[in-house]
Design an enzyme around this catalytic site. Sequence first.
Site, PDB file in Angstrom:
ATOM      1  N   LYS A  22       0.853  -1.208   0.000  1.00 31.23           N
ATOM      2  CA  LYS A  22       0.000   0.000   0.000  1.00 31.23           C
ATOM      3  C   LYS A  22       0.876   1.240   0.000  1.00 31.23           C
ATOM      4  O   LYS A  22       0.638   2.181  -0.754  1.00 31.23           O
ATOM      5  CB  LYS A  22      -0.869  -0.024   1.254  1.00 31.23           C
ATOM      6  CG  LYS A  22      -1.427   1.328   1.668  1.00 31.23           C
ATOM      7  CD  LYS A  22      -2.257   1.280   2.923  1.00 31.23           C
ATOM      8  CE  LYS A  22      -1.506   1.461   4.192  1.00 31.23           C
ATOM      9  NZ  LYS A  22      -1.184   2.837   4.581  1.00 31.23           N
ATOM     10  N   ASN A  23       1.934   1.230   0.804  1.00 31.05           N
ATOM     11  CA  ASN A  23       2.738   2.449   0.964  1.00 31.05           C
ATOM     12  C   ASN A  23       3.725   2.684  -0.169  1.00 31.05           C
ATOM     13  O   ASN A  23       4.418   3.699  -0.191  1.00 31.05           O
ATOM     14  CB  ASN A  23       3.450   2.432   2.327  1.00 31.05           C
ATOM     15  CG  ASN A  23       2.464   2.621   3.471  1.00 31.05           C
ATOM     16  OD1 ASN A  23       1.290   2.944   3.248  1.00 31.05           O
ATOM     17  ND2 ASN A  23       2.917   2.384   4.689  1.00 31.05           N
ATOM     18  N   CYS A 120      -4.123  12.181  13.096  1.00 32.25           N
ATOM     19  CA  CYS A 120      -4.853  10.907  13.061  1.00 32.25           C
ATOM     20  C   CYS A 120      -4.609  10.239  14.413  1.00 32.25           C
ATOM     21  O   CYS A 120      -3.963  10.801  15.292  1.00 32.25           O
ATOM     22  CB  CYS A 120      -4.348  10.028  11.910  1.00 32.25           C
ATOM     23  SG  CYS A 120      -2.719   9.371  12.208  1.00 32.25           S
ATOM     24  N   ARG A 125       0.876  14.284  12.914  1.00 32.68           N
ATOM     25  CA  ARG A 125       1.277  14.059  11.524  1.00 32.68           C
ATOM     26  C   ARG A 125       1.455  15.351  10.703  1.00 32.68           C
ATOM     27  O   ARG A 125       0.787  15.569   9.702  1.00 32.68           O
ATOM     28  CB  ARG A 125       0.280  13.140  10.813  1.00 32.68           C
ATOM     29  CG  ARG A 125      -0.140  11.911  11.555  1.00 32.68           C
ATOM     30  CD  ARG A 125       0.941  10.880  11.738  1.00 32.68           C
ATOM     31  NE  ARG A 125       1.399  10.289  10.505  1.00 32.68           N
ATOM     32  CZ  ARG A 125       0.819   9.257   9.901  1.00 32.68           C
ATOM     33  NH1 ARG A 125      -0.267   8.774  10.402  1.00 32.68           N
ATOM     34  NH2 ARG A 125       1.304   8.777   8.780  1.00 32.68           N
ATOM     35  N   ASP A 313       5.683   0.454  11.987  1.00 31.51           N
ATOM     36  CA  ASP A 313       4.446  -0.194  11.502  1.00 31.51           C
ATOM     37  C   ASP A 313       4.348  -1.652  11.918  1.00 31.51           C
ATOM     38  O   ASP A 313       3.331  -2.284  11.664  1.00 31.51           O
ATOM     39  CB  ASP A 313       4.352  -0.119   9.970  1.00 31.51           C
ATOM     40  CG  ASP A 313       4.112   1.301   9.502  1.00 31.51           C
ATOM     41  OD1 ASP A 313       4.192   1.541   8.281  1.00 31.51           O
ATOM     42  OD2 ASP A 313       3.878   2.173  10.356  1.00 31.51           O
ATOM     43  N   ARG A 405      -8.158  -0.741   5.506  1.00 32.03           N
ATOM     44  CA  ARG A 405      -7.409   0.320   4.800  1.00 32.03           C
ATOM     45  C   ARG A 405      -6.116  -0.237   4.210  1.00 32.03           C
ATOM     46  O   ARG A 405      -5.624   0.257   3.216  1.00 32.03           O
ATOM     47  CB  ARG A 405      -7.042   1.439   5.772  1.00 32.03           C
ATOM     48  CG  ARG A 405      -8.205   2.209   6.314  1.00 32.03           C
ATOM     49  CD  ARG A 405      -7.758   3.442   7.037  1.00 32.03           C
ATOM     50  NE  ARG A 405      -6.836   4.230   6.199  1.00 32.03           N
ATOM     51  CZ  ARG A 405      -6.427   5.451   6.521  1.00 32.03           C
ATOM     52  NH1 ARG A 405      -6.832   5.998   7.659  1.00 32.03           N
ATOM     53  NH2 ARG A 405      -5.619   6.128   5.745  1.00 32.03           N
TER      54      ARG A 405
HETATM   55  C1  EPZ Z   1       4.757   6.841   6.326  1.00 34.41           C
HETATM   56  O1  EPZ Z   1       4.005   7.864   6.948  1.00 34.41           O
HETATM   57  C2  EPZ Z   1       3.851   5.628   6.252  1.00 34.41           C
HETATM   58  N1  EPZ Z   1       2.673   5.959   5.443  1.00 34.41           N
HETATM   59  C3  EPZ Z   1       3.420   5.229   7.655  1.00 34.41           C
HETATM   60  O2  EPZ Z   1       2.651   4.042   7.546  1.00 34.41           O
HETATM   61  C4  EPZ Z   1       4.675   4.926   8.478  1.00 34.41           C
HETATM   62  O3  EPZ Z   1       4.297   4.608   9.800  1.00 34.41           O
HETATM   63  C5  EPZ Z   1       5.611   6.148   8.467  1.00 34.41           C
HETATM   64  O4  EPZ Z   1       5.909   6.517   7.116  1.00 34.41           O
HETATM   65  C6  EPZ Z   1       6.917   5.870   9.190  1.00 34.41           C
HETATM   66  O5  EPZ Z   1       7.563   4.783   8.595  1.00 34.41           O
HETATM   67  C7  EPZ Z   1       2.790   5.967   4.092  1.00 34.41           C
HETATM   68  O6  EPZ Z   1       3.852   5.713   3.544  1.00 34.41           O
HETATM   69  C8  EPZ Z   1       1.538   6.291   3.313  1.00 34.41           C
HETATM   70  P1  EPZ Z   1       6.857  10.222   8.320  1.00 34.41           P
HETATM   71  P2  EPZ Z   1       4.562   9.386   6.955  1.00 34.41           P
HETATM   72  O7  EPZ Z   1       6.679  11.478   7.534  1.00 34.41           O
HETATM   73  O8  EPZ Z   1       5.389   9.619   5.750  1.00 34.41           O
HETATM   74  C9  EPZ Z   1       7.320  13.595  11.584  1.00 34.41           C
HETATM   75  C10 EPZ Z   1       0.860   2.600   7.970  1.00 34.41           C
HETATM   76  O9  EPZ Z   1       0.560   2.031   9.023  1.00 34.41           O
HETATM   77  N2  EPZ Z   1       7.132  14.548  10.472  1.00 34.41           N
HETATM   78  O10 EPZ Z   1       8.001   9.316   7.963  1.00 34.41           O
HETATM   79  O11 EPZ Z   1       3.414  10.279   7.199  1.00 34.41           O
HETATM   80  C11 EPZ Z   1       6.077  12.753  11.864  1.00 34.41           C
HETATM   81  O12 EPZ Z   1       5.190  13.443  12.726  1.00 34.41           O
HETATM   82  C12 EPZ Z   1       1.282   4.056   7.995  1.00 34.41           C
HETATM   83  O13 EPZ Z   1       0.898   2.047   6.847  1.00 34.41           O
HETATM   84  C13 EPZ Z   1       7.258  15.905  10.727  1.00 34.41           C
HETATM   85  O14 EPZ Z   1       7.504  16.319  11.863  1.00 34.41           O
HETATM   86  O15 EPZ Z   1       5.508   9.380   8.213  1.00 34.41           O
HETATM   87  C14 EPZ Z   1       6.656  11.520  12.498  1.00 34.41           C
HETATM   88  O16 EPZ Z   1       6.889  11.758  13.867  1.00 34.41           O
HETATM   89  C15 EPZ Z   1       1.079   4.682   9.348  1.00 34.41           C
HETATM   90  N3  EPZ Z   1       7.076  16.776   9.696  1.00 34.41           N
HETATM   91  C16 EPZ Z   1       8.003  11.352  11.789  1.00 34.41           C
HETATM   92  O17 EPZ Z   1       8.295  12.620  11.200  1.00 34.41           O
HETATM   93  C17 EPZ Z   1       6.807  16.364   8.417  1.00 34.41           C
HETATM   94  O18 EPZ Z   1       6.682  17.218   7.510  1.00 34.41           O
HETATM   95  C18 EPZ Z   1       7.994  10.308  10.679  1.00 34.41           C
HETATM   96  O19 EPZ Z   1       6.870  10.589   9.866  1.00 34.41           O
HETATM   97  C19 EPZ Z   1       6.684  14.972   8.179  1.00 34.41           C
HETATM   98  C20 EPZ Z   1       6.866  14.086   9.219  1.00 34.41           C
END
Ligand code: EPZ
Length: 431
Positions: A22-23, A120, A125, A313, A405
């Site tokens: 999915k990701n 969420c 996020r 995850d 999802r």
């Molecule tokens: C991706 O989310 C995945 N989703 C998530 O999978 C996964 O848990 C996550 O990466 C971490 O591996 C998809 O790929 C669609 P991040 P993402 O940006 O990109 C902070 C699932 O279960 N951050 O890597 O949204 C954020 O708050 C889902 O399949 C900022 O501060 O995660 C977090 O603490 C859940 N500012 C950390 O970075 C930003 O602009 C990592 O988030 C972006 C992120």
Amino acid sequence: MDKFVVRGGNPLLGTIKVSGAKNSALPCMAAAILTEDEVILENIPQVRDIETERKLLVSMGAEVELGYGRAQHRTSIKCALLSDPVAKYEIVKTMRASSLVLGPLIARTGVARVAMPGGCAIGDRPIDLHIKGLEAMGATVSYDHGYLEARSPNSGNNRLHGAHIVFDKITVTGTEDLLMAATLAEGETLFENCAREPEVTDLAALLIAMGAQIEGAGTGTIRVHGVPQLHGARHKINPDRIEAGTFLLAGAITGGDLNVDCCDPSHLGALIAKLEQCGVKIDVGTDHIRVRSGGDLKASDISTEEYPGFPTDMQAQFMALATQTEGTTTVTENIFENRFMHVGELNRMGANITVNGRTATIRGKTPLQSAAVMCSDLRASASLVLAALVADGETILDRVYHLDRGYERFEEKLRGVGAQIRRMGDVFGKK
Ligand code: EPZ
């Protein structure tokens, strides 16, 4: 609302097939915005988030075919005309990964209006790093009634320009969003402190097939040389490493002998090492992994990290296994601030888990009892199913739409290897 009914006690035996990731599919579908040609993606998982992405692209004017016929799980996307380059709130609020259209939209059309995703269950996020990167590439960003509007510089040819971007934090979709924007920017973009997840590498492979010039995907440093336009391509999506890992844990927790097929073992190093430390027997093949456990498992701590560390995850699912290991396990969640929603429900089933800030302590082994439990987010739902597979009696899981999802035909696949699990209520996808 759909529910699962799970009767515990059966070891899982046989072969279970992994679907596409999915990701990976979500950013790859967004990448189709970058060209007016047709992009064909194969091995697309039949999950709700993909349907949401289809709706999002169609709402912007794209033609999207999505077929799950016997032969292929595939989608064909053609963004010849993007009549309405807006990611509307009613779609974005159901899937925050909609922010992945931000970079492609501004790179292709010069403007993007995307509803701010909001938080969420697992955290707030933010997407500040996506925005900071786009501004470094020359975009101007404004906010208007819950929408973010990004415009490329109107000087010159209305394109973004290359930049040197060092991510303050490692962000998966932030890396993907800006990588897509950079492919059509004027000049060279150097990204540092990038995400190294396999989903980033999968997206880069598609972009290169579309004519992008990218070096270093999968490492912390990615260099992109912008090109005037991209063309169509055909690409097969990677297997879903999180679904594969979930099945490995299902085989381990039930004391089964399970062959997890159509996966990429090279994406599961951290989990495999951890399972072996717990005393689980793992045999790794080229595109399959055999998991066996005799049931006497030892506790082993985890701390979630960006790839190739232990994936956040997989944290909830591993915690379910930890309740069945002898000894005390500490689970530290370093990526998201609120990803212990499954703890309360596991404790209601007889687990002994305490939480202090970002660390949960699991005292095992505790027999689990069936109960009525509530799913709260995608991976917490999977954790509760794993617990129910070893609980005595029948567990009822409510709100399994969270699980739909990101897991394709989850209950069917598990039933196929001996689990006693069935769905009650509406069928997935019915209005
Ligand atoms: C991706 O989310 C995945 N989703 C998530 O999978 C996964 O848990 C996550 O990466 C971490 O591996 C998809 O790929 C669609 P991040 P993402 O940006 O990109 C902070 C699932 O279960 N951050 O890597 O949204 C954020 O708050 C889902 O399949 C900022 O501060 O995660 C977090 O603490 C859940 N500012 C950390 O970075 C930003 O602009 C990592 O988030 C972006 C992120």
